[in-house]
Design a protein around this motif. Structure first.
Motif, mmCIF file in Angstrom:
data_model
loop_
_atom_site.group_PDB
_atom_site.id
_atom_site.type_symbol
_atom_site.label_atom_id
_atom_site.label_comp_id
_atom_site.label_asym_id
_atom_site.label_seq_id
_atom_site.Cartn_x
_atom_site.Cartn_y
_atom_site.Cartn_z
ATOM 1 N N LYS A 243 -13.508 -8.686 12.809
ATOM 2 C CA LYS A 243 -13.148 -7.481 12.076
ATOM 3 C C LYS A 243 -12.499 -7.882 10.761
ATOM 4 O O LYS A 243 -11.745 -8.845 10.688
ATOM 5 N N GLY A 244 -12.757 -7.139 9.730
ATOM 6 C CA GLY A 244 -12.192 -7.446 8.429
ATOM 7 C C GLY A 244 -10.989 -6.579 8.121
ATOM 8 O O GLY A 244 -10.543 -5.802 8.941
ATOM 9 N N MET A 245 -10.465 -6.718 6.888
ATOM 10 C CA MET A 245 -9.316 -5.936 6.480
ATOM 11 C C MET A 245 -9.504 -5.482 5.049
ATOM 12 O O MET A 245 -10.248 -6.085 4.281
ATOM 13 N N ASN A 246 -8.812 -4.415 4.710
ATOM 14 C CA ASN A 246 -8.837 -3.895 3.357
ATOM 15 C C ASN A 246 -7.898 -4.720 2.487
ATOM 16 O O ASN A 246 -6.710 -4.869 2.794
ATOM 17 N N THR A 247 -8.430 -5.297 1.389
ATOM 18 C CA THR A 247 -7.598 -6.175 0.554
ATOM 19 C C THR A 247 -6.442 -5.426 -0.101
ATOM 20 O O THR A 247 -5.391 -6.011 -0.369
ATOM 21 N N GLY A 248 -6.652 -4.135 -0.361
ATOM 22 C CA GLY A 248 -5.560 -3.343 -0.920
ATOM 23 C C GLY A 248 -4.394 -3.244 0.046
ATOM 24 O O GLY A 248 -3.222 -3.350 -0.359
ATOM 25 N N GLU A 249 -4.695 -3.069 1.329
ATOM 26 C CA GLU A 249 -3.648 -2.991 2.348
ATOM 27 C C GLU A 249 -2.927 -4.333 2.472
ATOM 28 O O GLU A 249 -1.715 -4.373 2.682
ATOM 29 N N ILE A 250 -3.684 -5.414 2.353
ATOM 30 C CA ILE A 250 -3.076 -6.742 2.438
ATOM 31 C C ILE A 250 -2.092 -6.948 1.291
ATOM 32 O O ILE A 250 -0.971 -7.424 1.487
ATOM 33 N N LEU B 13 14.761 -9.788 8.285
ATOM 34 C CA LEU B 13 13.620 -10.367 7.588
ATOM 35 C C LEU B 13 12.307 -10.016 8.290
ATOM 36 O O LEU B 13 12.272 -9.878 9.507
ATOM 37 N N PRO B 14 11.232 -9.903 7.529
ATOM 38 C CA PRO B 14 9.942 -9.509 8.106
ATOM 39 C C PRO B 14 9.143 -10.694 8.642
ATOM 40 O O PRO B 14 9.391 -11.845 8.248
ATOM 41 N N ARG B 15 8.196 -10.417 9.527
ATOM 42 C CA ARG B 15 7.191 -11.400 9.878
ATOM 43 C C ARG B 15 6.155 -11.389 8.758
ATOM 44 O O ARG B 15 5.792 -10.342 8.230
ATOM 45 N N LEU B 16 5.651 -12.561 8.396
ATOM 46 C CA LEU B 16 4.760 -12.668 7.241
ATOM 47 C C LEU B 16 3.288 -12.643 7.625
ATOM 48 O O LEU B 16 2.436 -12.352 6.803
ATOM 49 N N SER B 17 2.977 -12.978 8.866
ATOM 50 C CA SER B 17 1.595 -13.070 9.308
ATOM 51 C C SER B 17 0.856 -11.742 9.144
ATOM 52 O O SER B 17 1.434 -10.660 9.341
ATOM 53 N N LEU B 18 -0.422 -11.812 8.812
ATOM 54 C CA LEU B 18 -1.253 -10.611 8.702
ATOM 55 C C LEU B 18 -1.383 -9.901 10.041
ATOM 56 O O LEU B 18 -1.739 -8.717 10.087
ATOM 57 N N PHE B 19 -1.112 -10.599 11.124
ATOM 58 C CA PHE B 19 -1.182 -9.962 12.437
ATOM 59 C C PHE B 19 -0.103 -8.900 12.607
ATOM 60 O O PHE B 19 -0.139 -8.115 13.548
ATOM 61 N N TYR B 20 0.889 -8.901 11.710
ATOM 62 C CA TYR B 20 1.972 -7.911 11.812
ATOM 63 C C TYR B 20 1.775 -6.734 10.874
ATOM 64 O O TYR B 20 2.686 -5.926 10.683
ATOM 65 N N MET B 21 0.599 -6.622 10.289
ATOM 66 C CA MET B 21 0.320 -5.470 9.417
ATOM 67 C C MET B 21 0.285 -4.190 10.248
ATOM 68 O O MET B 21 -0.153 -4.184 11.381
#
Length: 232
Positions: A99-106, A224-232
């Motif tokens: 599955k992909g992701m929206n670059t704007g959301e990233i 502090l936040p988690r940085l991984s994209l898995f936490y979007m």
């Protein structure tokens, strides 16, 4: 592993549906999900393992304890992952589609985390400087956000690896700057939370889970936040 950047959310929602409640996942649950992700266990295997756990539970004549956490599903998840691995041998195909992701959301996600790092109130110590590392991490996140916006075809795998390196630096400096009292408190909490599962899970997984639990709690302590994209 597939590009499941919604890995955490999918698992949380599936577990809640099976349990027929909106029970929030605990720090221990999130740490376990991260271990599964890092181990390359496909999302489909985790969902199958959760389903199997609840199916077996429903057949028990006496159900005195509820399934209150994902650790109860650990053995079934590992079994499902092994089954999928064996079934995939010789097929030349991954078990599931990516599955992909929206670059704007990233980009928004990266910028939001940069802002949280810049506004965090972090302590200095004689051996480490969390404010300095946080500021440098925020700067890099802003650069990455700009790069993602300008080059939508950029590799998400490369980006995730870069975020992992940044996060590991944060963990290291937070450990170095933390007081003995705080570390003892967090470790004691981890030991207490893990106690019911020590006989049900492999020692290596328990050790990983303990480490992830402590890291997550240290981030939470400092906002502090988690940085991984898995936490979007």
């Amino acid at each position: 592993m597939e590009n499941y950047f919604n890995y955490f959310t999918e698992i949380e929602e599936h577990f809640q549906r099976q349990r027929s409640s909106t029970l929030l996942l605990s720090t221990l649950d999130w740490a376990l999900i991260e271990i599964w992700k890092d181990a390359g266990i496909p999302l489909e295997a985790v969902l199958r393992g959760i389903d199997s756990t609840f199916e077996h539970y429903a057949k028990r004549p006496a159900r005195t304890r509820k399934i209150n956490g994902l650790a109860f599903c650990s053995q079934e998840v590992l079994s499902a992952a092994e089954d999928m691995k064996e079934a995939a041998v010789g097929t030349g195909k991954p078990a599931s589609a990516a599955k992909g992701m929206n670059t704007g959301e990233i980009a928004v996600f990266l910028l939001k985390n940069a802002e949280r790092l810049e506004s965090a109130k972090l302590p200095e110590s004689p051996t480490a400087s969390p404010p300095t590392v946080a500021a440098e991490t925020a700067r890099v996140l802003r650069e990455l956000a700009e790069r993602v916006s300008e080059s939508p075809a950029s590799s998400l795998e490369d980006l995730e690896r870069r975020l992992t390196v940044l996060e590991e630096k944060l963990f290291a400096v937070l450990h170095a700057a933390a007081s003995d009292e705080l570390l003892l408190q967090v470790r004691a909490t981890a030991d207490r939370e893990l106690a019911p599962y020590r006989r049900k899970m492999p020692a290596a997984q328990i050790e990983q889970l303990h480490k992830q639990f402590v890291n997550k709690r240290l981030l939470e302590e400092r906002g502090l936040p988690r940085l991984s994209l898995f936490y979007m």
